[in-house]
Design a protein around this motif. Sequence first.
Motif, mmCIF file in Angstrom:
data_model
loop_
_atom_site.group_PDB
_atom_site.id
_atom_site.type_symbol
_atom_site.label_atom_id
_atom_site.label_comp_id
_atom_site.label_asym_id
_atom_site.label_seq_id
_atom_site.Cartn_x
_atom_site.Cartn_y
_atom_site.Cartn_z
ATOM 1 N N THR A 1 0.874 -1.248 -0.160
ATOM 2 C CA THR A 1 -0.072 -0.047 0.058
ATOM 3 C C THR A 1 0.907 1.265 -0.052
ATOM 4 O OG1 THR A 1 -1.632 -1.137 1.428
ATOM 5 C CG2 THR A 1 -1.963 1.059 1.103
ATOM 6 N N TYR A 2 0.641 2.274 -0.899
ATOM 7 C CA TYR A 2 1.423 3.431 -0.775
ATOM 8 C C TYR A 2 0.200 4.737 -0.631
ATOM 9 C CZ TYR A 2 4.638 0.379 -3.312
ATOM 10 O OH TYR A 2 5.582 -0.562 -3.495
ATOM 11 N N ALA A 3 1.245 5.698 0.076
ATOM 12 C CA ALA A 3 0.531 6.867 0.063
ATOM 13 C C ALA A 3 0.451 7.462 -1.247
ATOM 14 C CB ALA A 3 1.264 7.953 0.830
ATOM 15 N N ASP A 4 -0.364 8.421 -1.567
ATOM 16 C CA ASP A 4 -0.669 8.963 -2.875
ATOM 17 C C ASP A 4 0.517 9.857 -3.373
ATOM 18 O OD1 ASP A 4 -4.237 9.961 -2.489
ATOM 19 O OD2 ASP A 4 -3.164 8.095 -3.155
ATOM 20 N N LYS B 1 2.961 6.921 -4.869
ATOM 21 C CA LYS B 1 2.395 5.985 -6.159
ATOM 22 C C LYS B 1 3.151 6.299 -7.244
ATOM 23 C CE LYS B 1 -2.105 4.977 -4.022
ATOM 24 N NZ LYS B 1 -3.676 5.254 -4.070
ATOM 25 N N THR C 1 -3.155 -7.878 9.092
ATOM 26 C CA THR C 1 -3.883 -7.249 7.874
ATOM 27 C C THR C 1 -5.268 -7.208 8.165
ATOM 28 O OG1 THR C 1 -2.117 -8.085 6.637
ATOM 29 C CG2 THR C 1 -3.908 -7.180 5.304
ATOM 30 N N GLY D 1 -3.219 -2.058 5.457
ATOM 31 C CA GLY D 1 -2.421 -1.241 5.140
ATOM 32 C C GLY D 1 -2.469 0.377 4.963
ATOM 33 N N TRP D 2 -3.437 0.492 4.295
ATOM 34 C CA TRP D 2 -4.042 2.070 4.229
ATOM 35 C C TRP D 2 -4.503 2.612 5.413
ATOM 36 C CZ3 TRP D 2 -8.644 3.797 6.148
ATOM 37 C CH2 TRP D 2 -9.618 2.561 6.316
ATOM 38 N N TRP D 3 -4.874 1.631 6.509
ATOM 39 C CA TRP D 3 -5.160 2.011 7.795
ATOM 40 C C TRP D 3 -3.815 2.686 8.587
ATOM 41 C CZ3 TRP D 3 -9.186 4.346 10.462
ATOM 42 C CH2 TRP D 3 -9.123 4.190 11.848
ATOM 43 N N LEU E 1 -1.052 3.255 7.593
ATOM 44 C CA LEU E 1 -0.327 4.559 6.938
ATOM 45 C C LEU E 1 -0.830 5.886 7.344
ATOM 46 C CD1 LEU E 1 -0.198 4.076 3.150
ATOM 47 C CD2 LEU E 1 1.782 4.027 4.638
ATOM 48 N N LEU E 2 -2.046 5.824 7.910
ATOM 49 C CA LEU E 2 -2.508 6.911 8.501
ATOM 50 C C LEU E 2 -2.492 7.097 9.885
ATOM 51 C CD1 LEU E 2 -5.921 7.013 6.686
ATOM 52 C CD2 LEU E 2 -3.931 8.416 6.248
#
Length: 132
Positions: free
Chosen positions: A58-61, A64, A104, A109-111, A113-114
């Motif tokens: 998962t990547y931050a915008d 990417k 997971t 992953g997106w969670w 990241l924040l």
Amino acid sequence: QVQLVESGGGSVQAGGSLRLSCVASGYTSSNYQMGWFRQASGKEREGVAVIDPDGSTTYADSAKGRFTITISQDNAKNTLYLQMNSLKSEDTAMYYCAASRRSTRNSPGWWLLLHPNLWDYWGQGTQVTVSS
């Protein structure tokens, strides 16, 4: 005890590339998500990329299409990488490697990241400076 040791930072001109490394030891790789964060001077720490035990990323915008997170396994040590291409001046920051025991399913992953507060272990950081 999990230990994370980053390396590979440095100074580069805009448009250039760097590869960060993080040697991780003292843990079972199948139980941890691994990630890269960064913190610019005067700003909050922000997530860059996460890789889970199955290899999903998962990547931050902001990362990417330019950054790639990978992990290699070698006996008792794992090495986390962050390949950074097409670097911009806004990528200048201290970059940190981190490990989280959260699954997971509970913390995708997106969670993660924040939420830097959900990570259990951190490296000491490596500085990346991009000049325009």
